[in-house]
Write a protein that holds these residues in place. Structure first.
Motif, short mmCIF file in Angstrom:
data_model
loop_
_atom_site.label_atom_id
_atom_site.label_comp_id
_atom_site.label_asym_id
_atom_site.label_seq_id
_atom_site.Cartn_x
_atom_site.Cartn_y
_atom_site.Cartn_z
N ALA A 53 -2.81 3.77 7.24
CA ALA A 53 -3.08 5.15 6.81
C ALA A 53 -2.51 5.38 5.42
N MET A 54 -3.21 6.23 4.67
CA MET A 54 -2.72 6.66 3.37
C MET A 54 -2.75 8.18 3.37
N VAL A 55 -1.67 8.78 2.89
CA VAL A 55 -1.57 10.22 2.77
C VAL A 55 -1.50 10.57 1.29
N HIS A 56 -2.30 11.56 0.88
CA HIS A 56 -2.26 12.09 -0.48
C HIS A 56 -1.91 13.57 -0.36
N VAL A 61 5.03 20.05 -0.87
CA VAL A 61 5.86 18.85 -0.65
C VAL A 61 5.92 18.56 0.84
N GLY A 62 5.70 17.29 1.19
CA GLY A 62 5.85 16.85 2.57
C GLY A 62 6.93 15.79 2.66
N GLU A 63 7.58 15.71 3.80
CA GLU A 63 8.57 14.66 4.05
C GLU A 63 8.05 13.76 5.16
N TYR A 64 8.02 12.46 4.86
CA TYR A 64 7.50 11.46 5.79
C TYR A 64 8.62 10.49 6.11
N THR A 65 8.91 10.33 7.38
CA THR A 65 9.88 9.33 7.81
C THR A 65 9.07 8.19 8.41
N ILE A 66 9.18 7.02 7.78
CA ILE A 66 8.39 5.85 8.16
C ILE A 66 9.36 4.72 8.43
N GLY A 67 9.37 4.23 9.65
CA GLY A 67 10.28 3.15 10.00
C GLY A 67 11.74 3.52 9.76
N GLY A 68 12.09 4.80 9.94
CA GLY A 68 13.47 5.24 9.79
C GLY A 68 13.87 5.66 8.38
N MET A 78 1.09 9.96 -3.34
CA MET A 78 0.59 9.43 -2.07
C MET A 78 1.58 8.45 -1.49
N ILE A 79 1.41 8.16 -0.20
CA ILE A 79 2.24 7.16 0.46
C ILE A 79 1.38 6.46 1.50
N VAL A 80 1.65 5.17 1.72
CA VAL A 80 0.93 4.38 2.72
C VAL A 80 1.81 4.24 3.95
N MET A 81 1.20 4.43 5.11
CA MET A 81 1.90 4.25 6.38
C MET A 81 1.28 3.04 7.08
N PRO A 82 2.04 1.95 7.21
CA PRO A 82 1.50 0.74 7.84
C PRO A 82 1.19 0.97 9.32
N ALA A 83 0.26 0.22 9.83
CA ALA A 83 -0.11 0.29 11.25
C ALA A 83 1.10 -0.07 12.11
N VAL A 98 -4.24 15.03 2.47
CA VAL A 98 -5.43 14.31 2.92
C VAL A 98 -4.92 13.05 3.61
N LEU A 99 -5.36 12.81 4.84
CA LEU A 99 -5.00 11.62 5.60
C LEU A 99 -6.23 10.73 5.71
N ILE A 100 -6.12 9.50 5.22
CA ILE A 100 -7.19 8.51 5.32
C ILE A 100 -6.70 7.41 6.23
N MET A 101 -7.37 7.25 7.36
CA MET A 101 -7.00 6.20 8.32
C MET A 101 -8.10 5.15 8.34
N ILE A 102 -7.71 3.89 8.28
CA ILE A 102 -8.65 2.77 8.30
C ILE A 102 -8.40 1.93 9.54
N GLU A 103 -9.46 1.70 10.31
CA GLU A 103 -9.35 0.88 11.51
C GLU A 103 -9.03 -0.57 11.13
N ASN A 104 -8.21 -1.22 11.92
CA ASN A 104 -7.93 -2.65 11.76
C ASN A 104 -8.96 -3.38 12.61
N ILE A 105 -9.94 -3.97 11.96
CA ILE A 105 -11.01 -4.66 12.67
C ILE A 105 -10.74 -6.16 12.58
N GLU A 106 -10.54 -6.76 13.73
CA GLU A 106 -10.29 -8.21 13.80
C GLU A 106 -11.63 -8.93 13.78
N GLU A 107 -11.70 -10.01 13.02
CA GLU A 107 -12.94 -10.80 12.98
C GLU A 107 -12.93 -11.85 14.04
#
Length: 107
Positions: A53-56, A61-68, A78-83, A98-107
């Motif tokens: 996910a990417m947030v713009h 102002v927003g506060e994001y706690t990611i992995g502590g 913007m900030i990226v939030m790993p799966a 704006v939140l953009i989420m991208i599906e992890n599609i395994e081949e």
């Protein structure tokens, strides 16, 4: 809103007192784009998602706690939030994102 019309992103979603408002702009099997408006003091508790996910931040102002680790993200940034990494969101003041989420599609 999936058309080729120009939209003012600030006017597409409005703040509501003591609430978090969301509006989905694109919803596809491969990912989503969602607008959010957080009133001051609102938050999303810690959770994780199986998607990248990417947030713009587009206002305030927003506060994001990611992995502590907490990040202060201001309008225009913007900030990226790993799966699969726990994250939470807090509104120290009202803000829009704006939140953009991208599906992890395994081949």
């Amino acid at each position: 809103m999936q058309d080729s019309t120009v939209h003012n992103i600030q006017e597409t979603i409005e703040y509501q007192k003591n609430s978090i408002v969301s509006k989905t702009v694109i919803d596809k099997d491969t990912g989503t784009v969602t607008l959010f408006a957080f009133d001051e003091g609102q938050n999303l508790s810690e959770h994780s998602a199986p998607h990248e996910a990417m947030v713009h931040v587009i206002d305030g102002v927003g506060e994001y706690t990611i992995g502590g680790k907490t990040h202060r993200v201001e309008a225009g940034e913007m900030i990226v939030m790993p799966a699969d990494i726990p994250h939470s969101v807090r509104a120290p003041e009202k803000f829009k994102m704006v939140l953009i989420m991208i599906e992890n599609i395994e081949e």
